[in-house]
Design a protein around this motif. Sequence first.
Motif, short mmCIF file in Angstrom:
data_model
loop_
_atom_site.label_atom_id
_atom_site.label_comp_id
_atom_site.label_asym_id
_atom_site.label_seq_id
_atom_site.Cartn_x
_atom_site.Cartn_y
_atom_site.Cartn_z
N MET A 1 0.73 -1.07 0.03
CA MET A 1 -0.08 -0.02 -0.04
C MET A 1 0.84 1.16 0.09
SD MET A 1 -3.32 -1.01 2.35
CE MET A 1 -4.49 -1.70 1.69
N VAL B 1 2.18 1.57 -3.53
CA VAL B 1 1.00 2.03 -4.46
C VAL B 1 0.75 3.59 -4.22
CG1 VAL B 1 -1.22 1.82 -4.96
CG2 VAL B 1 0.12 -0.24 -4.71
N LYS C 1 1.34 6.11 -7.38
CA LYS C 1 0.35 6.89 -7.77
C LYS C 1 0.60 8.52 -7.75
CE LYS C 1 -2.66 3.18 -8.31
NZ LYS C 1 -4.14 3.04 -9.00
N TRP D 1 3.44 -7.45 -8.39
CA TRP D 1 2.54 -6.29 -8.47
C TRP D 1 3.40 -5.23 -9.57
CZ3 TRP D 1 3.18 -0.92 -7.96
CH2 TRP D 1 2.05 -0.15 -8.32
N MET E 1 1.73 -4.18 -13.07
CA MET E 1 1.26 -3.17 -13.26
C MET E 1 2.25 -2.25 -14.35
SD MET E 1 -1.24 -2.93 -11.57
CE MET E 1 -2.19 -1.31 -11.46
N LEU F 1 -8.85 -7.38 2.21
CA LEU F 1 -7.31 -7.53 1.80
C LEU F 1 -7.34 -7.86 0.45
CD1 LEU F 1 -4.43 -8.93 4.09
CD2 LEU F 1 -4.32 -9.11 1.51
N SER G 1 -9.13 -4.97 -1.73
CA SER G 1 -8.16 -4.06 -1.81
C SER G 1 -7.14 -4.01 -2.68
CB SER G 1 -7.65 -3.63 -0.42
OG SER G 1 -6.87 -2.39 -0.32
N VAL G 2 -6.40 -5.25 -2.51
CA VAL G 2 -4.96 -5.26 -3.46
C VAL G 2 -5.47 -5.42 -4.90
CG1 VAL G 2 -3.20 -6.99 -3.58
CG2 VAL G 2 -3.61 -6.34 -1.42
N MET H 1 -6.26 -2.25 -6.20
CA MET H 1 -4.85 -1.44 -6.74
C MET H 1 -3.94 -1.86 -7.59
SD MET H 1 -3.39 -0.99 -2.72
CE MET H 1 -4.30 -0.02 -1.46
N SER H 2 -4.32 -3.47 -7.98
CA SER H 2 -3.75 -3.94 -9.11
C SER H 2 -4.49 -3.75 -10.54
CB SER H 2 -3.57 -5.33 -8.70
OG SER H 2 -2.72 -5.56 -7.60
N GLY H 3 -5.43 -3.02 -10.50
CA GLY H 3 -6.09 -2.56 -11.83
C GLY H 3 -7.38 -3.28 -11.78
N MET H 4 -7.90 -4.10 -10.97
CA MET H 4 -9.46 -4.86 -11.11
C MET H 4 -10.29 -3.79 -10.59
SD MET H 4 -8.60 -8.77 -9.97
CE MET H 4 -9.85 -9.61 -10.88
N LYS I 1 -2.27 -6.32 18.01
CA LYS I 1 -0.81 -5.65 17.44
C LYS I 1 -1.73 -4.47 16.42
CE LYS I 1 2.29 -9.50 17.35
NZ LYS I 1 2.17 -10.78 16.67
N LEU J 1 -8.54 -1.09 5.13
CA LEU J 1 -8.19 -1.95 3.79
C LEU J 1 -9.05 -1.25 2.62
CD1 LEU J 1 -7.41 -5.23 5.38
CD2 LEU J 1 -5.84 -3.67 4.61
N GLU K 1 -8.51 2.25 1.68
CA GLU K 1 -7.03 2.30 0.86
C GLU K 1 -7.52 1.90 -0.39
OE1 GLU K 1 -3.32 2.49 3.15
OE2 GLU K 1 -4.72 4.22 2.30
N PHE L 1 -6.95 4.38 -3.98
CA PHE L 1 -5.81 3.97 -4.76
C PHE L 1 -6.23 2.96 -5.90
CE2 PHE L 1 -3.96 5.57 -1.02
CZ PHE L 1 -3.25 6.79 -1.72
N GLY L 2 -7.45 2.78 -6.10
CA GLY L 2 -8.10 1.93 -6.85
C GLY L 2 -9.75 2.10 -7.35
#
Lengths: 79, 133
Positions: free
Chosen positions: A22, A25, A29, A53, A57, B25, B28-29, B32-35, B71, B79, B82, B86-87
Amino acid sequence: MRQVDFTKQVDARGTYCPGPLMELVKSIKRGQMGDVIELISDDKGSRVDIPEWVNKMGHEIANERLEGEDYYIAVRKMK
Amino acid sequence: MSEQAPSLALILISEDLEKLHAGSLVGSVAAMSGMKVNVFVTMNALVPFHKDNFEETDFKYGVVGKEILAKKIPLFDHLLQEGKDFGEINVYGCALAMDLMEWKKEDMIDVFDDVIGVTAFLGMTNNAQVITM
């Protein structure tokens, strides 16, 4: 692999998956084409996930190395 | 035929923190990977998205979920947000389950784009890869 000059360095050590991705990315971007972002991660999954990734991309791995448990990957923004 | 961006439909049914986390997760990924990602939150999965439960971290979890909370790693809301930043990821609440619980969109944490029925969701996710959790 030789180290390269980078535009920006992002230290994502201490974050869990997908935190390092993240962070990368976000920087990619927000960056300009041709910028090189160097990410540092100590999350072991990053060593597989981040190159995957980057290739998917269409960006370029400018440098990749391991220093102890710290994984460094410099990514050139290609589009 | 024009090329279509790969698309993912994620259906969240369970209130288990681990399933919400894994689903968010993946979504989100993927975004961010264009899907293009559409998330349908239905049945008990809506419970942790309710503001009251979220604010009190009143979640159902097992051993991994316990560590997620201990944690203090970013949770499913973060998630998904984000992924939005970014996607392309849209999150929808299930109208049926929301009606049954008498919950409105404003009762939920601020990640929902809309509250819709299954027909509308299926219309959006035509030909998408489907993951159910």
